[in-house]
Design a protein around this motif. Sequence first.
Motif, PDB file in Angstrom:
ATOM      1  N   THR A  34       0.820  -1.226   0.000  1.00  0.00           N
ATOM      2  CA  THR A  34       0.000   0.000   0.000  1.00  0.00           C
ATOM      3  C   THR A  34       0.851   1.272   0.000  1.00  0.00           C
ATOM      4  O   THR A  34       0.392   2.322  -0.437  1.00  0.00           O
ATOM      5  CB  THR A  34      -0.964   0.045   1.209  1.00  0.00           C
ATOM      6  N   GLY A  35       2.106   1.166   0.480  1.00  0.00           N
ATOM      7  CA  GLY A  35       2.991   2.332   0.438  1.00  0.00           C
ATOM      8  C   GLY A  35       3.162   2.807  -0.995  1.00  0.00           C
ATOM      9  O   GLY A  35       3.197   4.009  -1.279  1.00  0.00           O
ATOM     10  N   TYR A  38       0.382   5.187  -2.047  1.00  0.00           N
ATOM     11  CA  TYR A  38       0.568   6.575  -1.587  1.00  0.00           C
ATOM     12  C   TYR A  38       1.704   7.236  -2.365  1.00  0.00           C
ATOM     13  O   TYR A  38       1.643   8.427  -2.699  1.00  0.00           O
ATOM     14  CB  TYR A  38       0.834   6.607  -0.072  1.00  0.00           C
ATOM     15  N   ARG A  39       2.722   6.451  -2.680  1.00  0.00           N
ATOM     16  CA  ARG A  39       3.840   6.980  -3.469  1.00  0.00           C
ATOM     17  C   ARG A  39       3.365   7.371  -4.873  1.00  0.00           C
ATOM     18  O   ARG A  39       3.822   8.365  -5.441  1.00  0.00           O
ATOM     19  CB  ARG A  39       4.955   5.935  -3.566  1.00  0.00           C
ATOM     20  N   VAL A  98       5.987  12.081   0.400  1.00  0.00           N
ATOM     21  CA  VAL A  98       4.886  11.115   0.516  1.00  0.00           C
ATOM     22  C   VAL A  98       4.122  11.242   1.840  1.00  0.00           C
ATOM     23  O   VAL A  98       2.895  11.054   1.867  1.00  0.00           O
ATOM     24  CB  VAL A  98       5.386   9.665   0.255  1.00  0.00           C
ATOM     25  N   ALA A 102       0.122  11.438   2.224  1.00  0.00           N
ATOM     26  CA  ALA A 102      -0.547  10.366   2.975  1.00  0.00           C
ATOM     27  C   ALA A 102      -1.332  10.899   4.176  1.00  0.00           C
ATOM     28  O   ALA A 102      -2.125  10.177   4.772  1.00  0.00           O
ATOM     29  CB  ALA A 102       0.484   9.331   3.441  1.00  0.00           C
ATOM     30  N   ARG A 108      -6.493   9.216   1.598  1.00  0.00           N
ATOM     31  CA  ARG A 108      -6.592   7.957   2.340  1.00  0.00           C
ATOM     32  C   ARG A 108      -7.926   7.259   2.047  1.00  0.00           C
ATOM     33  O   ARG A 108      -7.973   6.052   1.860  1.00  0.00           O
ATOM     34  CB  ARG A 108      -6.446   8.191   3.855  1.00  0.00           C
ATOM     35  N   GLY A 128       1.582  -1.997   5.224  1.00  0.00           N
ATOM     36  CA  GLY A 128       1.425  -0.547   5.245  1.00  0.00           C
ATOM     37  C   GLY A 128       1.619   0.021   6.634  1.00  0.00           C
ATOM     38  O   GLY A 128       2.518  -0.391   7.378  1.00  0.00           O
ATOM     39  N   ARG A 129       0.759   0.984   6.967  1.00  0.00           N
ATOM     40  CA  ARG A 129       0.870   1.639   8.279  1.00  0.00           C
ATOM     41  C   ARG A 129      -0.426   1.522   9.096  1.00  0.00           C
ATOM     42  O   ARG A 129      -0.396   1.583  10.319  1.00  0.00           O
ATOM     43  CB  ARG A 129       1.168   3.143   8.109  1.00  0.00           C
ATOM     44  N   ASP A 130      -1.549   1.375   8.385  1.00  0.00           N
ATOM     45  CA  ASP A 130      -2.872   1.410   9.040  1.00  0.00           C
ATOM     46  C   ASP A 130      -3.725   0.214   8.645  1.00  0.00           C
ATOM     47  O   ASP A 130      -4.941   0.283   8.667  1.00  0.00           O
ATOM     48  CB  ASP A 130      -3.611   2.698   8.628  1.00  0.00           C
ATOM     49  N   ARG A 168      10.433  10.731   8.493  1.00  0.00           N
ATOM     50  CA  ARG A 168       9.226  10.210   7.821  1.00  0.00           C
ATOM     51  C   ARG A 168       8.353   9.472   8.840  1.00  0.00           C
ATOM     52  O   ARG A 168       7.135   9.638   8.866  1.00  0.00           O
ATOM     53  CB  ARG A 168       9.632   9.310   6.649  1.00  0.00           C
ATOM     54  N   ASP A 172       4.559  10.274   9.920  1.00  0.00           N
ATOM     55  CA  ASP A 172       3.529   9.236   9.742  1.00  0.00           C
ATOM     56  C   ASP A 172       2.861   8.877  11.079  1.00  0.00           C
ATOM     57  O   ASP A 172       1.689   8.501  11.109  1.00  0.00           O
ATOM     58  CB  ASP A 172       4.136   7.963   9.122  1.00  0.00           C
ATOM     59  N   ARG A 175       0.459  12.227  12.380  1.00  0.00           N
ATOM     60  CA  ARG A 175      -0.663  12.788  11.622  1.00  0.00           C
ATOM     61  C   ARG A 175      -1.970  12.438  12.333  1.00  0.00           C
ATOM     62  O   ARG A 175      -2.043  11.442  13.069  1.00  0.00           O
ATOM     63  CB  ARG A 175      -0.649  12.276  10.181  1.00  0.00           C
TER      64      ARG A 175
HETATM   65  O1   DC Z   1       5.890   1.577   2.960  1.00  0.00           O
HETATM   66  P1   DC Z   1       6.489   2.814   2.281  1.00  0.00           P
HETATM   67  O2   DC Z   1       7.721   3.328   2.967  1.00  0.00           O
HETATM   68  O3   DC Z   1       6.695   2.610   0.812  1.00  0.00           O
HETATM   69  O4   DC Z   1       5.346   3.937   2.451  1.00  0.00           O
HETATM   70  C1   DC Z   1       5.521   5.228   1.936  1.00  0.00           C
HETATM   71  C2   DC Z   1       4.698   6.217   2.745  1.00  0.00           C
HETATM   72  O5   DC Z   1       3.319   6.021   2.508  1.00  0.00           O
HETATM   73  C3   DC Z   1       4.888   6.156   4.237  1.00  0.00           C
HETATM   74  O6   DC Z   1       5.907   7.054   4.672  1.00  0.00           O
HETATM   75  C4   DC Z   1       3.549   6.563   4.800  1.00  0.00           C
HETATM   76  C5   DC Z   1       2.582   6.255   3.685  1.00  0.00           C
HETATM   77  N1   DC Z   1       1.737   5.085   3.967  1.00  0.00           N
HETATM   78  C6   DC Z   1       0.607   5.290   4.723  1.00  0.00           C
HETATM   79  O7   DC Z   1       0.391   6.398   5.206  1.00  0.00           O
HETATM   80  N2   DC Z   1      -0.275   4.271   4.916  1.00  0.00           N
HETATM   81  C7   DC Z   1      -0.019   3.060   4.407  1.00  0.00           C
HETATM   82  N3   DC Z   1      -0.909   2.074   4.603  1.00  0.00           N
HETATM   83  C8   DC Z   1       1.153   2.818   3.672  1.00  0.00           C
HETATM   84  C9   DC Z   1       2.026   3.857   3.482  1.00  0.00           C
END
Ligand code: DC
Length: 212
Positions: A34-35, A38-39, A98, A102, A108, A128-130, A168, A172, A175
């Motif tokens: 999923t990153g 967002y990229r 990014v 994001a 989102r 991902g992150r979430d 970063r 992240d 936020r």
């Molecule tokens: O996994 P990555 O480093 O390629 O992700 C790039 C950016 O995308 C990361 O700094 C925050 C955002 N991101 C996000 O907010 N939610 C996600 N599910 C995946 C990535």
Amino acid sequence: MNPPAIAIDGPAASGKSTVAKLIAKELGYTFINTGAMYRAVTWYALQQGVNPADTAAVCGLLGDIPISFGKDGSVSCIMYCGRMLGDELRTAEVNANVSAVAAIPEVRALLVEKQREYNTREAVVMEGRDIGTVVFPETPFKYFVTASEEVRAARRAAEGITESITERDRKDSQRSVSPLVKAEDALLVDTSDMGIDEVVAFIVADINKKLS
Ligand code: DC
């Protein structure tokens, strides 16, 4: 009921991509990065000369963004004008911008909808992150993969990438929408002193236990 969704979250350079890809391969599930989504939006905004910090301008692009999120075999891929996006998503400029993109709720909402769509048809390993907190809050398969700051910085340097992952991660994590945070019910996996195979075996064993 949807097929299983495995949520792998964690900070930058924690090894979660490598681990998620291998888990997907072992289970025969689809791997979704999923990153990269967002990229891709960040890359497109920069292409269009839009300042990623200008929320209204970024939102103005979303209506007819010519990017599609599909699959190449059993791995997610991103298409733009008939070609697959790859290296252009990992430039220093995209890295630096990014987090701002994001943090935009409209971005989102759009991407979370696309992420959930993947799982209506097939079992996924999504990183991902979430993912465990927002995308699939109901899944019993949640893993928060991390490593010490030193180990993560060394891993990035070994890839030849110099960027402030600390900065970063700070953006992240701080936020207001869907911040990077461990879901309460996620299993914490600290990979600082673990090999990749060990991490994969540990998570796959937990998944199989929960599936049986
Ligand atoms: O996994 P990555 O480093 O390629 O992700 C790039 C950016 O995308 C990361 O700094 C925050 C955002 N991101 C996000 O907010 N939610 C996600 N599910 C995946 C990535």
